[in-house]
Design a protein around this motif. Structure first.
Motif, PDB file in Angstrom:
ATOM      1  N   ASP A 135       0.839  -1.214   0.000  1.00 15.60           N
ATOM      2  CA  ASP A 135       0.000   0.000   0.000  1.00 15.60           C
ATOM      3  C   ASP A 135       0.865   1.251   0.000  1.00 15.60           C
ATOM      4  O   ASP A 135       0.568   2.250  -0.701  1.00 15.60           O
ATOM      5  CB  ASP A 135      -0.914   0.004   1.223  1.00 15.60           C
ATOM      6  N   ALA A 136       1.943   1.208   0.791  1.00 16.41           N
ATOM      7  CA  ALA A 136       2.838   2.376   0.849  1.00 16.41           C
ATOM      8  C   ALA A 136       3.501   2.628  -0.494  1.00 16.41           C
ATOM      9  O   ALA A 136       3.621   3.787  -0.936  1.00 16.41           O
ATOM     10  CB  ALA A 136       3.893   2.163   1.936  1.00 16.41           C
ATOM     11  N   ARG A 137       3.971   1.538  -1.167  1.00 13.68           N
ATOM     12  CA  ARG A 137       4.593   1.696  -2.476  1.00 13.68           C
ATOM     13  C   ARG A 137       3.612   2.267  -3.503  1.00 13.68           C
ATOM     14  O   ARG A 137       3.961   3.147  -4.302  1.00 13.68           O
ATOM     15  CB  ARG A 137       5.154   0.349  -2.953  1.00 13.68           C
ATOM     16  N   ARG A 138       2.381   1.756  -3.461  1.00 13.75           N
ATOM     17  CA  ARG A 138       1.375   2.265  -4.409  1.00 13.75           C
ATOM     18  C   ARG A 138       1.086   3.734  -4.133  1.00 13.75           C
ATOM     19  O   ARG A 138       0.905   4.542  -5.052  1.00 13.75           O
ATOM     20  CB  ARG A 138       0.097   1.431  -4.301  1.00 13.75           C
ATOM     21  N   HIS A 139       1.045   4.104  -2.864  1.00 11.54           N
ATOM     22  CA  HIS A 139       0.777   5.492  -2.505  1.00 11.54           C
ATOM     23  C   HIS A 139       1.919   6.403  -2.968  1.00 11.54           C
ATOM     24  O   HIS A 139       1.689   7.506  -3.488  1.00 11.54           O
ATOM     25  CB  HIS A 139       0.588   5.603  -0.990  1.00 11.54           C
ATOM     26  N   MET A 140       3.158   5.949  -2.770  1.00 15.28           N
ATOM     27  CA  MET A 140       4.303   6.736  -3.213  1.00 15.28           C
ATOM     28  C   MET A 140       4.330   6.870  -4.721  1.00 15.28           C
ATOM     29  O   MET A 140       4.632   7.945  -5.266  1.00 15.28           O
ATOM     30  CB  MET A 140       5.605   6.070  -2.723  1.00 15.28           C
ATOM     31  N   ALA A 141       4.008   5.794  -5.415  1.00 11.08           N
ATOM     32  CA  ALA A 141       3.969   5.868  -6.888  1.00 11.08           C
ATOM     33  C   ALA A 141       2.914   6.854  -7.354  1.00 11.08           C
ATOM     34  O   ALA A 141       3.109   7.599  -8.336  1.00 11.08           O
ATOM     35  CB  ALA A 141       3.699   4.480  -7.455  1.00 11.08           C
TER      36      ALA A 141
END
Length: 258
Positions: free
Chosen positions: A230-236
């Motif tokens: 979720d964090a990676r998707r949010h950063m992307a």
């Protein structure tokens, strides 16, 4: 005088009822099952050996002293089977197919009984209180006993027949190494089957706790990985948005044109 005809039948009926009651009492005390042979020698000896019986006869004489039921096809001994036989001293149930004995099967005869033979049957275990309070000398040889804590507790309360005690062997056991050995010799060597029982319980608890810990750990790992995704998707997503500086430059260029 006119009342006499009505009184006579009443007396006759009372006499008949009393006679029937007396006969029933006599029959309950002295009657012998048809399939058995009874003799009176300071108490009734009931001989039912090799009579193809599948159940213990229910109409046994109440003053039975010796009851011989060996070499039949009896499989089960229910509760309170011998309750009325308050004079019973010897009970032979050997060479049957008995594989279960209910708690309370020998209720009522625990004080009077002196000999109990359960040898050569199909018994592998007994409930702890089945033979409790018996004063009789007991024969348990030649049964497929399973040597565990339960059997150890049963034997602890019994007075085993010394002539056959070494023929009470472990057909199966909690530890394979004791199979085929006399139970008493195993116990006399210092082995305590109840310790194995506790160890088995401890192992089971350890396994259960390990499984629970593994599940919790797996859930935590899954939760962390899920949050990382979720964090990676949010950063992307944030990176895909136009930056503030770029927006400001576009705004300044548009303003200078005016």
């Amino acid at each position: 005088l006119g009342l006499l005809p009505s009184v006579k039948p009443s007396c006759a009926s009372l006499l008949s009822a009393g006679t029937l009651w007396l006969l029933s009492v006599i029959m309950s005390v002295y009657a012998c099952p048809n399939i058995c042979h009874c003799t009176d020698r300071n108490g009734v000896v009931v001989q039912c050996t090799s009579s193809n019986l599948e159940n213990i006869p229910s109409n046994l004489p109440r003053d039975t002293v010796v009851l011989l039921l060996s070499s039949n096809r009896i499989k089960h001994i229910p509760k309170e089977t011998f309750t009325d036989l308050y004079r019973l001293r010897e009970l032979d149930l050997s060479h049957n197919a008995i594989d279960s004995v209910e708690v309370g099967a020998f209720q009522g005869i625990s004080e009077s009984l002196r000999t109990l033979d359960l040898s050569n049957n199909h018994l592998s275990s007994l409930p702890k209180d089945t033979l409790a309070k018996l004063h009789a000398r007991v024969r348990l040889s030649h049964n497929p006993w399973h040597c565990d804590c339960s059997l150890q507790e049963v034997l602890r309360e019994l007075k085993l027949d010394p002539e056959t005690v070494n023929e009470v062997s472990c057909y199966t056991a909690v530890q394979e190494e004791y199979v085929g050995q006399p139970v008493i010799q195993v116990l006399d060597s210092g082995i305590n089957f109840c310790n194995f029982h506790h160890k088995t319980t401890d192992v089971a608890m350890f396994v259960a706790m390990f499984c629970w810990f593994s599940m919790v750990t797996a859930y935590i790992i899954y939760y962390i990985k899920h949050n990382q995704e979720d964090a990676r998707r949010h950063m992307a997503y944030l990176k895909s948005l136009p930056s503030t500086s770029h927006v400001s430059k576009d705004y300044d260029t548009a303003s200078s044109g005016f």
